[in-house]
Design a protein around this motif. Structure first.
Motif, PDB file in Angstrom:
ATOM      1  N   GLU A   6      17.196  27.970 -26.615  1.00  0.00           N
ATOM      2  CA  GLU A   6      17.113  26.668 -26.674  1.00  0.00           C
ATOM      3  C   GLU A   6      17.851  26.199 -28.444  1.00  0.00           C
ATOM      4  O   GLU A   6      18.593  25.413 -28.323  1.00  0.00           O
ATOM      5  CB  GLU A   6      15.588  25.805 -26.741  1.00  0.00           C
ATOM      6  N   ALA A   7      17.116  26.785 -29.337  1.00  0.00           N
ATOM      7  CA  ALA A   7      17.651  26.724 -30.664  1.00  0.00           C
ATOM      8  C   ALA A   7      18.990  26.710 -30.801  1.00  0.00           C
ATOM      9  O   ALA A   7      19.556  26.178 -31.489  1.00  0.00           O
ATOM     10  CB  ALA A   7      17.001  27.631 -31.483  1.00  0.00           C
ATOM     11  N   LYS A  26      15.769  15.038 -23.390  1.00  0.00           N
ATOM     12  CA  LYS A  26      15.941  16.600 -23.232  1.00  0.00           C
ATOM     13  C   LYS A  26      17.117  16.684 -21.777  1.00  0.00           C
ATOM     14  O   LYS A  26      16.729  16.092 -20.854  1.00  0.00           O
ATOM     15  CB  LYS A  26      14.721  17.249 -22.786  1.00  0.00           C
ATOM     16  N   GLN A  62      17.265  19.280 -26.944  1.00  0.00           N
ATOM     17  CA  GLN A  62      16.329  20.093 -26.405  1.00  0.00           C
ATOM     18  C   GLN A  62      14.769  19.470 -26.582  1.00  0.00           C
ATOM     19  O   GLN A  62      13.883  20.329 -26.124  1.00  0.00           O
ATOM     20  CB  GLN A  62      16.166  21.363 -27.307  1.00  0.00           C
ATOM     21  N   PHE A  63      14.781  18.360 -26.648  1.00  0.00           N
ATOM     22  CA  PHE A  63      13.209  17.725 -26.682  1.00  0.00           C
ATOM     23  C   PHE A  63      13.576  16.255 -26.505  1.00  0.00           C
ATOM     24  O   PHE A  63      14.562  15.696 -26.624  1.00  0.00           O
ATOM     25  CB  PHE A  63      12.677  17.922 -28.022  1.00  0.00           C
ATOM     26  N   ARG A  80       5.886  22.276 -29.225  1.00  0.00           N
ATOM     27  CA  ARG A  80       7.152  21.435 -30.093  1.00  0.00           C
ATOM     28  C   ARG A  80       8.100  22.694 -30.349  1.00  0.00           C
ATOM     29  O   ARG A  80       8.949  22.651 -31.488  1.00  0.00           O
ATOM     30  CB  ARG A  80       6.697  20.783 -31.229  1.00  0.00           C
ATOM     31  N   SER A 115      21.200  26.516 -28.595  1.00  0.00           N
ATOM     32  CA  SER A 115      22.036  25.974 -27.314  1.00  0.00           C
ATOM     33  C   SER A 115      23.212  24.801 -27.828  1.00  0.00           C
ATOM     34  O   SER A 115      24.022  24.670 -27.293  1.00  0.00           O
ATOM     35  CB  SER A 115      21.016  25.325 -26.501  1.00  0.00           C
ATOM     36  N   PHE A 119      10.982  25.624 -29.911  1.00  0.00           N
ATOM     37  CA  PHE A 119      12.035  25.936 -29.140  1.00  0.00           C
ATOM     38  C   PHE A 119      12.137  27.519 -28.978  1.00  0.00           C
ATOM     39  O   PHE A 119      11.741  28.368 -29.991  1.00  0.00           O
ATOM     40  CB  PHE A 119      13.317  25.795 -29.885  1.00  0.00           C
ATOM     41  N   THR A 120      12.587  27.731 -27.827  1.00  0.00           N
ATOM     42  CA  THR A 120      12.740  29.429 -27.568  1.00  0.00           C
ATOM     43  C   THR A 120      14.216  29.560 -28.244  1.00  0.00           C
ATOM     44  O   THR A 120      14.847  28.707 -28.972  1.00  0.00           O
ATOM     45  CB  THR A 120      13.148  29.705 -26.010  1.00  0.00           C
ATOM     46  N   GLN A 121      14.553  30.710 -28.773  1.00  0.00           N
ATOM     47  CA  GLN A 121      15.839  31.077 -29.551  1.00  0.00           C
ATOM     48  C   GLN A 121      16.852  30.573 -28.885  1.00  0.00           C
ATOM     49  O   GLN A 121      17.721  30.004 -29.450  1.00  0.00           O
ATOM     50  CB  GLN A 121      15.867  32.828 -29.609  1.00  0.00           C
TER      51      GLN A 121
END
Lengths: 470, 99
Positions: free
Chosen positions: B78-79, A83, A100-101, B72, B81, B74-76
């Motif tokens: 993050e998705a 991340k 993101q992870f 697990r 990004s 994602f925020t919008q």
């Protein structure tokens, strides 16, 4: 150098305040500054101040019962998502991808207190046996920088051999940990399929992919595996089988039956590599282990079967890269990526799937039976890792078939799922490292460690270093 | 075995959604041919009546509770990004239908 020490000696030294985690991290960055420009082992280097801050924190917080990896610097193959840290799989498709992870293996190592200092170069998407097929330039061999490091996990093996880290995490689909370990003179383990979670590992061929430790010694690999093994709710193919306490098993000196299949020492294998296997055989014999000669004719079909199944799976796995949600377009794949995607597409296509893919899946069942038969006569198999020494740069890159044949002895274990440990066992007349591998039944990692540890107590191949690593 | 010609290479590339130049097609055709020909050795194995193996874990039907796993998600932001093209909080995708 401090980083010549084994992981358990490093852990002990930190606890006795003979040196600090800061010292270790500084030593890694000195090596990186000196050598990464030439050898190209790392794609991403964590900023030194960040790693030093982690090391200072580790020095303050170290407790006697902390993980043996606490405060030790390590490197991840750039196929594990981290991340906020660029993760490329050595491909231009992902050249600006910021995950993101976190991969589970990274989460576990962070929890153990180990310090990530870089993401290692590799063949793009794991496609290759030389680490030349990288959009970030080829990885060079520290023993002779006109030669390849081996692949696909070349950057990790080079980083260990040149002391840019204390240990590393590789990924093995058909030899990708074992081949560079052999050509760089380091130790590396392809684990039993499912022993370590694949969550967050960028997939090459999902039913073959395994996450495993790489280090100087078998004992080091055992310590790292202890920290990363186990079932993971995020990877449904990870195994619920309890994890052995590897350190306890290391001390066992049980007499074992070591099998050698005559097919692995026949024509097409460099004579110096055959000699290294013969010498290893004598060493094991001198320790009281029994040598069993056997025949495994199916091993000769390993590469043929591998090159039908692995490209089929990769053509499916890489189909998701369309440049919409993340990454760039499909024109950015390398030549070798495109070839493997197309071989897989062909092997799965209407009219050819029975002849190629389905036939290979049946052959996979035959491999399982072939190994079961062998393991009814012996406990472990001893065989070469590669049929030839590290080639010169450029020799494999435009020869897809020769590239494939480098994997001759490493492609049959992955379809079967069994573990295999590569360890240094000699040097060529030109001073290039030679590796042998110990292959055992499913979940026999503890036995492989045990045997390799005994071998490494008797030999010093693993202690030798490339010139200039002082 | 059927030789992988330039035409077949172009067809496979189309199926795999790989944009190739004519030069690449000419270059890849013989390379694909040599690898596929080599892999044909596998057809020498007697596989009649042998069951296929597609995975080696021995596990089946690994289930989990049917609940939302917030750890697990994602925020919008993050998705989106890593997307090169977004519009009003959505991904922009290539058009499938032509006018």
């Amino acid at each position: 150098m401090l980083l010549d020490l084994s992981l358990s000696e490093l852990a002990k030294g930190l606890r006795e305040h003979r040196f600090s985690s800061v010292d270790l991290v500084n030593e890694c960055y000195d090596q990186i500054e000196k050598l990464n420009g030439t050898l190209n082992a790392l794609i991403t280097i964590i900023p030194k101040e960040e790693a030093l801050a982690s090391a200072q924190k580790a020095d303050k917080e170290l407790t006697p019962d902390a993980s043996p990896l606490f405060g030790l610097p390590y490197v991840l193959k750039d196929s594990y998502v981290t991340k906020g840290i660029k993760t490329t799989a050595a491909s231009n498709v992902l050249k600006d991808f910021i995950p993101q992870f976190d991969a589970t293996v990274y989460t576990k190592l962070q929890q153990s207190g180990a310090i990530l200092i870089g993401k290692a170069n590799m063949d793009a998407w794991g496609h290759g046996a030389s680490a030349e097929n990288s959009d970030f330039g080829p990885v060079k061999n520290p023993w002779d920088d006109t030669r390849v490091s081996g692949g696909s996990t070349g950057g990790c093996a080079v980083a260990i051999a040149t002391r840019m880290c204390a240990f590393a995490i590789g990924e093995d689909t058909g030899g990708s940990i074992r081949n560079p370990s052999a050509w760089c003179g380091t130790t590396g383990l392809k684990v039993t399929y499912g022993r370590v979670s694949r969550f967050g590992c960028i997939a090459y061929a999902s039913s073959f992919d395994t996450v495993g430790p790489m280090a100087k010694l078998a004992e080091d690999c055992a310590i790292v595996l202890q920290a990363i093994a186990g079932v993971d709710p995020f990877d449904a193919s990870s195994s619920p089988q309890p994890v052995e306490i590897y350190n306890d098993q290391l001390k066992s000196r049980k007499k074992l039956r070591i099998g050698i299949a005559k097919e692995t020492l026949q024509e097409g294998v460099d004579t110096e590599i055959v000699t290294a296997v013969e010498l290893a055989k004598e060493t094991f014999k001198s320790m009281g282990h029994e040598i069993i000669e056997l025949s495994m004719p199916l091993l000769d079909f390993g590469v043929a079967v591998y090159y039908q199944i692995a490209p089929s799976e990769t053509s499916s796995n890489l189909a998701r890269y369309d440049g919409v949600r993340f990454g760039g377009g499909r024109d950015l794949f390398t030549d070798e990526n495109k070839r493997r995607i197309m071989i897989g597409t062909y092997a799965l296509s209407t009219g050819y799937a029975d002849k190629f893919y389905h036939n290979a899946q049946k052959a996979r069942t035959l491999f399982i039976k072939e190994y079961e038969k062998a393991f009814s006569k012996c406990d472990v198999l001893l065989l070469p890792v590669t049929p030839f020494h590290a080639p010169r740069l450029g020799e494999l890159i435009n020869e897809p078939l020769k590239n494939a044949l480098a994997d001759r002895f490493t492609t049959t274990q992955n379809p079967v799922g069994i573990p295999s440990l590569a360890l240094p066992a000699g040097f060529s007349s030109e001073g290039l490292p030679i590796g042998v591998q110990l292959t055992g039944p499913m979940f026999s990692e503890h036995i492989l460690f045990q045997l390799a540890q005994q071998f490494q107590e008797k030999t010093d191949y693993h202690q030798r270093k490339p010139k200039g690593i002082e | 075995m059927q030789t992988v010609t330039a035409d077949i290479t172009a067809h496979i590339a189309h199926l795999a959604n790989l944009p190739l130049t004519p030069d690449q097609i000419e270059k890849y055709a013989p390379q694909l041919n040599s690898v596929l020909e080599y892999t044909q050795q596998a057809s020498m194995l007697s596989t009649d009546g042998v069951a296929e193996t597609s995975q080696v874990t021995g596990l089946e039907n690994i289930l989990r509770e049917d609940v939302v796993e917030r750890s697990r998600m994602f925020t919008q932001e993050e998705a989106l990004s890593n997307a090169h093209r977004t519009h009003n909080g959505y991904f922009v995708v290539p058009a499938l239908l032509q006018e």
